[in-house]
Design a protein around this motif. Sequence first.
Motif, PDB file in Angstrom:
ATOM      1  N   ARG A  86      20.266 -10.534 -19.385  1.00 18.34           N
ATOM      2  CA  ARG A  86      19.880 -11.939 -19.574  1.00 18.34           C
ATOM      3  C   ARG A  86      18.690 -12.282 -18.697  1.00 18.34           C
ATOM      4  O   ARG A  86      18.592 -11.824 -17.555  1.00 18.34           O
ATOM      5  CB  ARG A  86      21.025 -12.850 -19.118  1.00 18.34           C
ATOM      6  CG  ARG A  86      21.944 -13.263 -20.219  1.00 18.34           C
ATOM      7  CD  ARG A  86      22.876 -14.356 -19.723  1.00 18.34           C
ATOM      8  NE  ARG A  86      24.088 -14.365 -20.518  1.00 18.34           N
ATOM      9  CZ  ARG A  86      24.186 -14.929 -21.725  1.00 18.34           C
ATOM     10  NH1 ARG A  86      23.148 -15.534 -22.275  1.00 18.34           N
ATOM     11  NH2 ARG A  86      25.332 -14.878 -22.387  1.00 18.34           N
ATOM     12  N   CYS A  87      17.830 -13.114 -19.228  1.00 16.26           N
ATOM     13  CA  CYS A  87      16.708 -13.619 -18.440  1.00 16.26           C
ATOM     14  C   CYS A  87      17.235 -14.680 -17.464  1.00 16.26           C
ATOM     15  O   CYS A  87      18.034 -15.544 -17.846  1.00 16.26           O
ATOM     16  CB  CYS A  87      15.672 -14.234 -19.372  1.00 16.26           C
ATOM     17  SG  CYS A  87      14.309 -15.027 -18.500  1.00 16.26           S
ATOM     18  N   PRO A  88      16.783 -14.641 -16.206  1.00 16.49           N
ATOM     19  CA  PRO A  88      17.301 -15.602 -15.221  1.00 16.49           C
ATOM     20  C   PRO A  88      16.831 -17.037 -15.444  1.00 16.49           C
ATOM     21  O   PRO A  88      17.380 -17.961 -14.860  1.00 16.49           O
ATOM     22  CB  PRO A  88      16.758 -15.067 -13.883  1.00 16.49           C
ATOM     23  CG  PRO A  88      15.654 -14.139 -14.212  1.00 16.49           C
ATOM     24  CD  PRO A  88      15.878 -13.644 -15.610  1.00 16.49           C
ATOM     25  N   PHE A  89      15.830 -17.249 -16.328  1.00 20.16           N
ATOM     26  CA  PHE A  89      15.241 -18.593 -16.489  1.00 20.16           C
ATOM     27  C   PHE A  89      16.111 -19.456 -17.413  1.00 20.16           C
ATOM     28  O   PHE A  89      16.750 -20.415 -16.979  1.00 20.16           O
ATOM     29  CB  PHE A  89      13.809 -18.430 -17.018  1.00 20.16           C
ATOM     30  CG  PHE A  89      12.914 -19.630 -16.841  1.00 20.16           C
ATOM     31  CD1 PHE A  89      13.354 -20.804 -16.239  1.00 20.16           C
ATOM     32  CD2 PHE A  89      11.587 -19.586 -17.270  1.00 20.16           C
ATOM     33  CE1 PHE A  89      12.522 -21.902 -16.078  1.00 20.16           C
ATOM     34  CE2 PHE A  89      10.733 -20.680 -17.118  1.00 20.16           C
ATOM     35  CZ  PHE A  89      11.197 -21.826 -16.523  1.00 20.16           C
ATOM     36  N   HIS A  90      16.205 -19.112 -18.707  1.00 22.76           N
ATOM     37  CA  HIS A  90      16.994 -19.925 -19.642  1.00 22.76           C
ATOM     38  C   HIS A  90      18.182 -19.161 -20.196  1.00 22.76           C
ATOM     39  O   HIS A  90      18.862 -19.616 -21.105  1.00 22.76           O
ATOM     40  CB  HIS A  90      16.126 -20.414 -20.809  1.00 22.76           C
ATOM     41  CG  HIS A  90      14.851 -21.060 -20.374  1.00 22.76           C
ATOM     42  ND1 HIS A  90      13.658 -20.363 -20.280  1.00 22.76           N
ATOM     43  CD2 HIS A  90      14.578 -22.326 -19.961  1.00 22.76           C
ATOM     44  CE1 HIS A  90      12.704 -21.172 -19.847  1.00 22.76           C
ATOM     45  NE2 HIS A  90      13.237 -22.380 -19.643  1.00 22.76           N
ATOM     46  N   GLY A  91      18.376 -17.959 -19.691  1.00 22.31           N
ATOM     47  CA  GLY A  91      19.576 -17.205 -20.048  1.00 22.31           C
ATOM     48  C   GLY A  91      19.538 -16.496 -21.389  1.00 22.31           C
ATOM     49  O   GLY A  91      20.572 -16.027 -21.872  1.00 22.31           O
TER      50      GLY A  91
END
Length: 360
Positions: A86-91
């Motif tokens: 998962r990307c840490p920004f918007h998931g």
Amino acid sequence: MASSADYKLGEFDYPRGWFMIGDATQLGPKPQTLHFFGKDLVFYRGKSGTPYLVDAYCPHMGAHLGKNDTSYIVRDDEQVEGESIRCPFHGWRFGPDGQCNAIPYSPDFTPKAARLKTYPVIERAGIIWMWHDPQGQEPDQDLPAFATWDKEDEGWVRWIIDDFGTLSLHPIEIVDNMADFGHMGPIHGSVDNQYFDNIFDGHTLIQRFDAGHRTLTTETNETLSLDTWYEGPAILQANMLGTYPSHMLIAHTPVDDGVVQVWHALMVKIPPSTATEDPILVARQYQQASCDAFAQDVEIWANKQACFNPMQIPADGPYGKVRIWYSQFYNPRSKADAIQKRVNGQVVTFGEKRLWEASL
Ligand code: FES
Ligand SMILES: [Fe+2]
């Protein structure tokens, strides 16, 4: 910093092939940032332990997938789910194929275009390897087997990795070593040279060398027999018959164009019946001696200026052919065959015939 274009290697800045990207014991489970081939990359392991390598930047809005300690996704250990990351920004969540497969606030829609670039990765012999291809195609070469890794019952002690870090050096200058008969005495202390040749065979390049050696044999009149070969542009292995049979690895991977990271490792065969000391200790000492011998090359590389045209004399090995052989990896696959045909065959630089065969 001399680039691939400066050496006139071909159409691509970076070669095609299998490359080491790290020591498996130091990679994972937390996603980690790497930088090779001029690219920011992120390495992670799925919950199964399987390694994956993806481009670092999220296709949604460009966040870095690996450089984050403060997002709750990271703090709550929710970044890796199954085999996805998962990307840490918007998931946004990406599967092992790179495709976005879930968005926390959009249960019914994930855009097809949301895709991370992924790279083929294999974990083998305690090392993580990646396939790099400037044409973006699947591997057309096999990753070497490193078969001694699984021969512990025959007395083989597995290697640990010596990381030489990055050098401001184009990897072609490391590959030159395959033809470098003349440095064996001055640098490595080889004595009583007996034989030196090269065999060019498709994407494989072999060097065979017999001589005495000051550090890797116990008696000065003992012969060190070396079979060294590249499979592809960046994985050198050598079978050495010295005080102990050993299997060496030198791996080098472009970090940026003209900058390379270099590793060394050595497996040593110490049959339990012959060991009076702890075999692991003996193997580590022998690996250290091999590492010290390699450090003699590395010191030259770390301080030399670029050499675009070796001033080759008749007694030198075939530098020119080695460089032509190496250029196949910087050109489209469709041209590799023609390049190989220009160099395939044997060049004997010193001696008449081998006195030893370094079979393990
Ligand atoms: S930037 Fe990665 S999810 Fe938005
Ligand atoms: Fe050397």
